[in-house]
Write a protein that holds these residues in place. Structure first.
Motif: not given
Ligand code: F6P
Ligand code: MN
Length: 319
Positions: A185-196, A278-295
């Motif tokens: 599965v791949k996630v498009d780099t652009e979007t017009q839909e948000f969830a908050i 990330e495996q689907a080509g998207g990104k995952a961050f906090t407001h500052t850092d890549r989530i997968l790098d957090i200790q």
């Protein structure tokens, strides 16, 4: 059509990882049948306790937790588990090679309205010596050997990655088996839909308010295009939608929290979903850092989450 066991046998080289994934997903099939019975089984409603996060536990939170806990601890491949519904890690009596962190029933307030819920899991190699300790779990998300979720919706679906793409399986209820229905599965780099959750708007940082105002302004604002909004109120459902048709999901920190952590938990919500995105080509961050790098500094640590379409995550962080 390939079943999960056929897929694991051909695509996952480690027999012990195959085993731990089978035990986890087999238990989720049992959770799925319990959920399908709903009120008829007398398992809806409150358990009368609070978990370590101070949230009231539903009966089904407790039931799902106990099912996963006993199945995993009985497997010779498991060294220890950590769960949203357990204050501390629970070591197994074996010297198995995996640590599993899970949210047994994500979005459990949706149970009352017969809406989407799911189980989220995150698997690491054991690193310390016996017996396992909490410190062994405190590895950054990029160390995950596998992560995924089972979504209990109109159909029950398993979505996971072992670091070689994201694959979706649908439960064949008659056979009691997951069948591969979407590969890579791949996630498009652009979007017009948000969830908050917009009800928290006044507590967000000024930057987050500006970003969302610009989304809502649509064609008339600086973004020059209209955005749609969706909110399942279960992370597992919102992430599934993003993997299926794109989008961005945000659970920001807000001024109610002096530590600037959000609501979601790093080890069994943000990390596994971050790996999938990330495996689907998207990104995952906090407001500052890549989530997968957090200790991590604790198994129940909370983080802000911005995940989904790569360019939209960049755009959000640029505010
Ligand atoms: O596990 C926490 C959770 O239920 C997530 O699944 C979901 O995204 C979030 O909380 C919803 O929170 P609320 O709607 O209360 O902001
Ligand atoms: Mn959850």
């Amino acid at each position: 059509m390939r079943s999960l066991s056929q897929f694991l046998a051909s695509d996952v080289s480690s027999a012990s990882l195959q085993e731990v994934l089978l035990v986890t997903t087999q238990t989720c099939i049992e959770i799925s049948s319990a959920l399908k019975k709903g009120s008829l089984a007398g398992i809806l409603g409150m358990a009368g306790n609070e978990n370590v996060q101070g949230e009231e536990q539903k009966k089904l939170d407790v039931i799902s937790n106990n099912m996963l806990k006993s199945a995993l601890l009985a497997s010779p491949t498991v060294r220890a588990i950590a769960s949203e519904e357990e204050d501390d890690i629970v070591p197994a009596s074996t010297d198995g090679e995996y640590l599993i962190a899970f949210d047994p029933l994500d979005g459990s307030s949706n149970i009352d309205i017969n809406s989407m819920v799911g189980t989220i899991f995150s698997i690491y190699h054991q690193v310390g010596s016996e017996p396992a300790t909490e410190a062994d779990f405190l590895q950054p998300g990029k160390n995950q050997v596998a992560a995924g979720y089972v979504l209990y919706g109109p159909s029950t679906m398993l979505v996971f990655s072992t670091g070689h793409g994201v694959h979706m399986f649908t439960l064949d209820v008659e056979q009691g088996e997951f069948i591969l229905t979407r590969e890579n599965v791949k996630v498009d780099t652009e979007t017009q839909e948000f969830a908050i959750n917009m009800s928290n708007q006044r507590f967000w940082s000024e930057a987050m308010q500006n970003y969302v105002n610009d989304l809502v302004a649509g064609k008339d604002g600086s973004r020059g295009k209209n955005f749609n909004m969706r909110w399942v109120a279960a992370m597992v459902g919102d992430v599934h939608r993003i993997l299926c048709r794109g989008g961005i999901f945000i659970y920001p920190w807000d001024s109610k929290d002096p530590n600037k952590a959000g609501k979601l938990r790093l080890m069994y919500e943000a990390n596994p979903m971050g790996m999938l995105l990330e495996q689907a080509g998207g990104k995952a961050f906090t407001h500052t850092d890549r989530i997968l790098d957090i200790q991590p500094d604790g198994i129940h640590q909370r983080v802000a989450v911005v995940l989904g379409a790569a360019n939209e995550v960049d755009k959000c962080l640029s505010y």
